[in-house]
Design a protein around this motif. Structure first.
Motif, PDB file in Angstrom:
ATOM      1  N   UNK A  37      36.717  14.358  -2.557  1.00 22.51           N
ATOM      2  CA  UNK A  37      35.981  15.208  -3.500  1.00 22.51           C
ATOM      3  C   UNK A  37      34.509  14.803  -3.645  1.00 22.51           C
ATOM      4  N   UNK A  38      34.235  13.507  -3.800  1.00 21.76           N
ATOM      5  CA  UNK A  38      32.839  13.089  -3.972  1.00 21.76           C
ATOM      6  C   UNK A  38      32.061  13.233  -2.667  1.00 21.76           C
ATOM      7  N   UNK A  39      32.715  13.042  -1.541  1.00 21.27           N
ATOM      8  CA  UNK A  39      32.069  13.263  -0.248  1.00 21.27           C
ATOM      9  C   UNK A  39      31.714  14.718  -0.045  1.00 21.27           C
ATOM     10  N   UNK A  40      32.595  15.617  -0.501  1.00 23.30           N
ATOM     11  CA  UNK A  40      32.321  17.053  -0.426  1.00 23.30           C
ATOM     12  C   UNK A  40      31.100  17.407  -1.270  1.00 23.30           C
ATOM     13  N   UNK A  41      31.020  16.855  -2.488  1.00 24.71           N
ATOM     14  CA  UNK A  41      29.858  17.105  -3.354  1.00 24.71           C
ATOM     15  C   UNK A  41      28.590  16.604  -2.671  1.00 24.71           C
ATOM     16  N   UNK A  42      28.624  15.386  -2.134  1.00 24.01           N
ATOM     17  CA  UNK A  42      27.455  14.860  -1.420  1.00 24.01           C
ATOM     18  C   UNK A  42      27.086  15.751  -0.245  1.00 24.01           C
ATOM     19  N   UNK A  43      28.090  16.222   0.503  1.00 23.98           N
ATOM     20  CA  UNK A  43      27.853  17.076   1.676  1.00 23.98           C
ATOM     21  C   UNK A  43      27.164  18.377   1.261  1.00 23.98           C
ATOM     22  N   UNK A  44      27.656  19.008   0.182  1.00 28.85           N
ATOM     23  CA  UNK A  44      27.061  20.267  -0.307  1.00 28.85           C
ATOM     24  C   UNK A  44      25.632  20.038  -0.761  1.00 28.85           C
ATOM     25  N   UNK A  45      25.411  19.017  -1.585  1.00 28.11           N
ATOM     26  CA  UNK A  45      24.062  18.752  -2.092  1.00 28.11           C
ATOM     27  C   UNK A  45      23.106  18.391  -0.959  1.00 28.11           C
ATOM     28  N   UNK A  46      23.561  17.572  -0.024  1.00 28.62           N
ATOM     29  CA  UNK A  46      22.702  17.163   1.086  1.00 28.62           C
ATOM     30  C   UNK A  46      22.335  18.353   1.965  1.00 28.62           C
ATOM     31  N   UNK A  47      23.290  19.231   2.236  1.00 26.91           N
ATOM     32  CA  UNK A  47      23.023  20.369   3.113  1.00 26.91           C
ATOM     33  C   UNK A  47      22.263  21.500   2.435  1.00 26.91           C
ATOM     34  N   UNK A  65      24.649  10.060  -6.213  1.00 27.95           N
ATOM     35  CA  UNK A  65      25.580   8.951  -6.288  1.00 27.95           C
ATOM     36  C   UNK A  65      25.541   8.024  -5.096  1.00 27.95           C
ATOM     37  N   UNK A  66      24.988   8.466  -4.003  1.00 33.38           N
ATOM     38  CA  UNK A  66      24.781   7.644  -2.807  1.00 33.38           C
ATOM     39  C   UNK A  66      26.040   6.941  -2.322  1.00 33.38           C
ATOM     40  N   UNK A  67      27.140   7.698  -2.234  1.00 32.69           N
ATOM     41  CA  UNK A  67      28.359   7.188  -1.640  1.00 32.69           C
ATOM     42  C   UNK A  67      29.240   6.344  -2.537  1.00 32.69           C
ATOM     43  N   UNK A  68      29.003   6.331  -3.817  1.00 33.76           N
ATOM     44  CA  UNK A  68      29.799   5.492  -4.710  1.00 33.76           C
ATOM     45  C   UNK A  68      30.973   6.175  -5.364  1.00 33.76           C
ATOM     46  N   UNK A  69      31.317   7.367  -4.925  1.00 38.76           N
ATOM     47  CA  UNK A  69      32.442   8.086  -5.498  1.00 38.76           C
ATOM     48  C   UNK A  69      32.062   8.883  -6.734  1.00 38.76           C
ATOM     49  N   UNK A  70      33.083   9.497  -7.343  1.00 37.92           N
ATOM     50  CA  UNK A  70      32.859  10.359  -8.505  1.00 37.92           C
ATOM     51  C   UNK A  70      32.231   9.596  -9.669  1.00 37.92           C
ATOM     52  N   UNK A  71      32.643   8.349  -9.883  1.00 34.80           N
ATOM     53  CA  UNK A  71      32.091   7.578 -10.998  1.00 34.80           C
ATOM     54  C   UNK A  71      30.587   7.363 -10.828  1.00 34.80           C
TER      55      UNK A  71
END
Length: 96
Positions: free
Chosen positions: A20-30, A37-43
């Motif tokens: 889930x957090x990787x998906x959020x990072x992927x959407x925001x980055x693209x 969060x720079x890869x630290x998960x949802x927290x």
């Protein structure tokens, strides 16, 4: 193909998808060329946010589940006024 070696916070390995957090990072980055969060998960992502009410929510706002166990992206409301959230399921891969 999207790959993710795993989460540092949970150790979960997802060789052909995103949590889930990787998906959020992927959407925001693209879409914004920004990683929250720079890869630290949802927290970690939650640490960059401020609480708002459902009435204030706008498409693109993040939705955190209890204990930062999961995160999704608010995309609007359905015809009944229920929130619509996109996310990667925790138990399987997310295909984009």
């Amino acid at each position: 193909r999207v790959t993710a070696p795993g989460s540092r916070s949970t150790g979960t390995v997802r060789p052909y998808g995103l949590d889930c957090s990787g998906f959020v990072d992927w959407v925001f980055n693209n879409s914004l060329e920004y990683v929250i969060g720079h890869g630290g998960g949802a927290a970690s992502q939650h640490g960059y946010c401020k609480p708002i009410s459902w009435s204030e929510a706008l498409p693109g706002d993040l939705v955190f589940y209890p204990g930062d166990s999961h995160v999704g992206i608010f995309v609007g409301k359905d015809e009944s006024g229920n929130p619509l959230i996109i996310t990667a399921p925790a138990h399987r891969t997310m295909w984009c």
